[in-house]
Design a protein around this motif. Structure first.
Motif, PDB file in Angstrom:
ATOM      1  N   VAL A 477     -17.400 141.716  38.836  1.00 22.68           N
ATOM      2  CA  VAL A 477     -17.625 140.525  38.007  1.00 22.68           C
ATOM      3  C   VAL A 477     -17.521 140.839  36.512  1.00 22.68           C
ATOM      4  N   PRO A 478     -18.153 141.914  36.011  1.00 26.19           N
ATOM      5  CA  PRO A 478     -17.963 142.232  34.586  1.00 26.19           C
ATOM      6  C   PRO A 478     -16.510 142.517  34.219  1.00 26.19           C
ATOM      7  N   LEU A 480     -13.862 141.127  35.622  1.00 19.50           N
ATOM      8  CA  LEU A 480     -13.192 139.824  35.542  1.00 19.50           C
ATOM      9  C   LEU A 480     -13.429 139.188  34.177  1.00 19.50           C
ATOM     10  N   LYS A 481     -14.651 139.299  33.698  1.00 17.11           N
ATOM     11  CA  LYS A 481     -14.964 138.745  32.380  1.00 17.11           C
ATOM     12  C   LYS A 481     -14.279 139.541  31.273  1.00 17.11           C
ATOM     13  N   TYR A 482     -14.252 140.849  31.415  1.00 19.62           N
ATOM     14  CA  TYR A 482     -13.653 141.711  30.399  1.00 19.62           C
ATOM     15  C   TYR A 482     -12.165 141.415  30.247  1.00 19.62           C
ATOM     16  N   TYR A 483     -11.508 141.140  31.358  1.00 20.24           N
ATOM     17  CA  TYR A 483     -10.070 140.879  31.329  1.00 20.24           C
ATOM     18  C   TYR A 483      -9.767 139.380  31.298  1.00 20.24           C
ATOM     19  N   TYR A 484     -10.542 138.648  30.518  1.00 19.84           N
ATOM     20  CA  TYR A 484     -10.224 137.287  30.090  1.00 19.84           C
ATOM     21  C   TYR A 484     -10.400 136.211  31.161  1.00 19.84           C
ATOM     22  N   GLY A 486     -13.403 135.174  32.268  1.00 15.38           N
ATOM     23  CA  GLY A 486     -14.805 134.768  32.241  1.00 15.38           C
ATOM     24  C   GLY A 486     -15.015 133.274  32.299  1.00 15.38           C
ATOM     25  N   ASN A 487     -13.969 132.494  32.019  1.00 20.58           N
ATOM     26  CA  ASN A 487     -14.080 131.029  32.063  1.00 20.58           C
ATOM     27  C   ASN A 487     -13.722 130.457  33.430  1.00 20.58           C
ATOM     28  N   ASP A 508     -25.382 141.518  35.755  1.00 21.43           N
ATOM     29  CA  ASP A 508     -23.926 141.653  35.837  1.00 21.43           C
ATOM     30  C   ASP A 508     -23.298 140.581  36.718  1.00 21.43           C
ATOM     31  N   ASN A 510     -24.282 137.341  36.542  1.00 18.29           N
ATOM     32  CA  ASN A 510     -24.553 136.035  35.931  1.00 18.29           C
ATOM     33  C   ASN A 510     -23.369 135.095  36.094  1.00 18.29           C
ATOM     34  N   ASP A 511     -23.692 133.849  36.444  1.00 23.60           N
ATOM     35  CA  ASP A 511     -22.750 132.738  36.626  1.00 23.60           C
ATOM     36  C   ASP A 511     -22.036 132.740  37.971  1.00 23.60           C
TER      37      ASP A 511
END
Length: 600
Positions: A477-478, A480-484, A486-487, A508, A510-511
């Motif tokens: 999950v982190p 996925l957020k790191y590589y853009y 996160g939305n 880690d 969250n959401d």
């Protein structure tokens, strides 16, 4: 033919819709069915949204507004609710009829956006609903029923579905509505059902449903008593719509109904490598027994399956006088017992490789069932292009196959599936999955130059479906957020949650949105230091409690499309594969804590 084939063959085509209704966020299903089935009710949406928008450019005044309303409605059906909301925000005032249509569409968008109370408020502004076309009347009552259900007002939901009965156009949509109504009734406790009866003393339709719900909730020691109550109900309400949810050949079922058992056999691994899960189920079962008013009349005998020939052990339990068997637990053992004849009701605690013979039912923590419910949920949310991440191997593939099959049924597409292995470099694998170049990864923290519109990742997906245990998910999950990404919403099976609060590690996650049984969100009965692949102690403990409850509720499952089971597993139902499945609830990780989110 097995007994539940007699019971539920007519439900097999509709239970998926009922699941969707329970997970609803866009409740236009009945109206959508109308246009798909060629119903006599006229559907206003006959062209693509682009066609309405093109026509609107050449019109003025009320004609233009009407075309824009049609475009907005069609866009919602096409999954483009944000564009629909933008159109609806463009104009005011409207004629009375167009204003009602706009409110209906705005309420539909509220449900998609997980704002059921806002939807109820908008629908409350619509007066004289009987004066608008039947198509919109159906949507009005359907949306109200759904919004009330997910805001924990099942009584109001039942009232709306009773109103729907008289305006739905064909038997299929009426059947769907009756099943959804029954789901709402099944979520009520016995005291709540009694209150509902007291509030509607002169409403024969409501009284019929209430009395039927009372029968489904009662504990009958003699199986013939429940059949007698049903026959009395049918004599009292011969033309009631509740007759359509009952099996037609009740007398043929008498051989499959069973009295309340006095001797129960537990076939579980009490020692050995999977003794942890076995003992968790036993703990839950014994706890439920100790809280039962009949605890002194029931004898429990445990048979340790570790290292034993499971077929011999099952036959021994029968010889010892068991009247109800729970277990075994492992898939291999379940498949062996499934092949046998079952002289007493047998609750198998895992999936079987073969279809069980009569009188055996599969009841486990099925991630495949979770995957199907998540796929239905995502479809209802208007998302249609999924990126899928799962562990390599048969287990992960089976879950993804279940998800993909249900997702395609709703018109969705799995864009790509990434199967990860324990030795994978997840950093590079996730970067490559998202089509982020090595150069873009290096300059990730830099702001793009003004006017630079090149996407830094692929944009052909609108949702991510994740199958992973907590340790793996906390890495994925982190990234996925790191590589853009996160939305992009991430949905996961219950495996993503350990079942116990761990704020420091679960931040880690969250959401992340996941489905689970209600029990997990409201109870922390303990944890165990065992491999996370064993599933959580909480879930297994709750499954043991449910297994005990089914000793007195299995007859109801044979006779009714669904029953509530003590708020532990949610509403459960028996499908035509002799599987007892749950309608689960959804939660979300917020600040490292798994929170129940009934509106999700």
């Amino acid at each position: 033919m097995v007994q539940n084939m007699l019971l539920f063959s007519r439900f097999s085509r509709t239970i998926a819709l009922v699941l969707c209704i329970s997970l609803i966020s866009n409740c236009s299903q009945m109206a959508t069915d109308n246009r798909q089935r060629g119903s006599q009710i006229d559907n206003p949406y006959t062209m693509p949204a682009d066609a309405y928008l093109a026509l609107a450019k050449n019109q003025q005044g009320a004609e233009k507004q009407a075309l824009l309303i049609l475009a907005a409605g069609q866009l919602i059906y096409e999954g483009q609710w944000k564009q629909s909301a933008n159109i609806l925000a463009q104009f005011n005032p409207l004629s009375e009829d167009l204003a009602k249509e706009k409110l209906l569409l705005l309420a539909k968008i509220d449900l998609i956006r997980e704002q059921p109370n806002a939807a109820i408020s908008k629908l409350a502004k619509i007066n004289n609903i009987s004066t608008i076309p039947a198509y919109y009347q159906i949507q009005f009552h359907e949306m109200l029923a759904t919004a009330y259900f997910i805001t924990k007002h099942p009584v109001e939901s039942v009232h709306e579905r009773i109103k729907l009965e008289n305006i739905l156009p064909n038997e299929q949509t009426k059947t769907n509505n009756r099943l959804a109504l029954w789901m709402a009734l099944s979520s009520l406790s016995e005291p709540e059902v009694s209150v509902l009866a007291a509030e509607s003393p002169d409403d024969e339709n409501m009284n019929g449903w209430v009395q039927l719900a009372n029968i489904s909730q009662k504990k009958f020691k003699n199986p013939q008593d429940i059949l007698a109550h049903l026959q009395n109900w049918q004599a009292k309400f011969p033309n009631h719509p509740g007759n359509y949810i009952l099996p037609k050949s009740q007398n043929d079922l008498s051989n499959y109904l069973f009295p309340e058992p006095k001797k129960i056999a537990l076939l579980l691994p009490i020692t050995g490598p999977i003794s942890g899960p076995g003992n968790a189920i036993k703990d839950g079962f014994i706890a439920a027994l100790e809280n039962s008013p009949n605890r002194y009349n029931i004898n429990i005998q445990t048979y340790n399956t570790n290292g034993e020939n499971i077929q011999n052990l099952y036959n021994l339990a029968i010889q010892d006088g068991a009247e109800y068997v729970v277990g075994p637990l492992t898939k291999a053992n379940v498949s062996e017992v499934a092949k046998l004849a079952h002289p007493v009701p047998t609750l198998l605690l895992n999936d079987a490789d073969v279809k069980p013979k009569n009188n055996a039912y599969q009841f486990g923590l099925s991630p495949a069932n979770e995957a199907r419910q998540i796929a239905a949920k995502i479809h209802k949310k208007g998302m249609s292009r999924a990126l899928v991440i799962a562990p390599a191997g048969t287990w992960g593939k089976d879950i993804i196959d279940a998800f993909a099959s249900q997702f395609r049924t709703g018109g969705g597409q799995v864009v790509e599936t990434f199967y990860f292995s324990p030795d994978d470099d997840l950093t590079n694998s996730i970067r490559e999955l998202l089509h982020v170049s090595a150069n873009d990864a290096k300059r990730k923290k830099e702001k793009p130059e003004k006017g630079h519109n090149k996407p830094l990742r692929r944009e052909d997906f609108d949702v991510i479906f994740l199958v992973a245990y907590p340790t793996q998910a906390r890495q994925i999950v982190p990234l996925l957020k790191y590589y853009y990404a996160g939305n992009i919403p991430v949905y996961a099976t219950s495996n993503v949650y350990s079942g116990s609060t761990n704020v420091s590690k679960d931040r880690d996650l969250n959401d992340v949105i996941f489905c689970d049984m209600p029990w997990v969100f409201s109870h922390q009965v303990g944890g165990r230091n065992w491999p996370e692949q064993f599933n959580s102690y909480n879930r297994l403990y709750a499954m043991g409690m449910d297994a005990f409850a089914l000793a007195t509720q299995l007859n109801q499952l044979l006779l009714f499309p669904a029953v509530g089971i003590n708020n532990k597993s949610g509403i459960i139902y028996l499908n035509n594969g002799q599987e007892i499945s749950r309608i689960l609830v959804f939660g979300k990780f917020v600040d490292g804590t798994a929170e129940l989110r009934p509106y999700l």
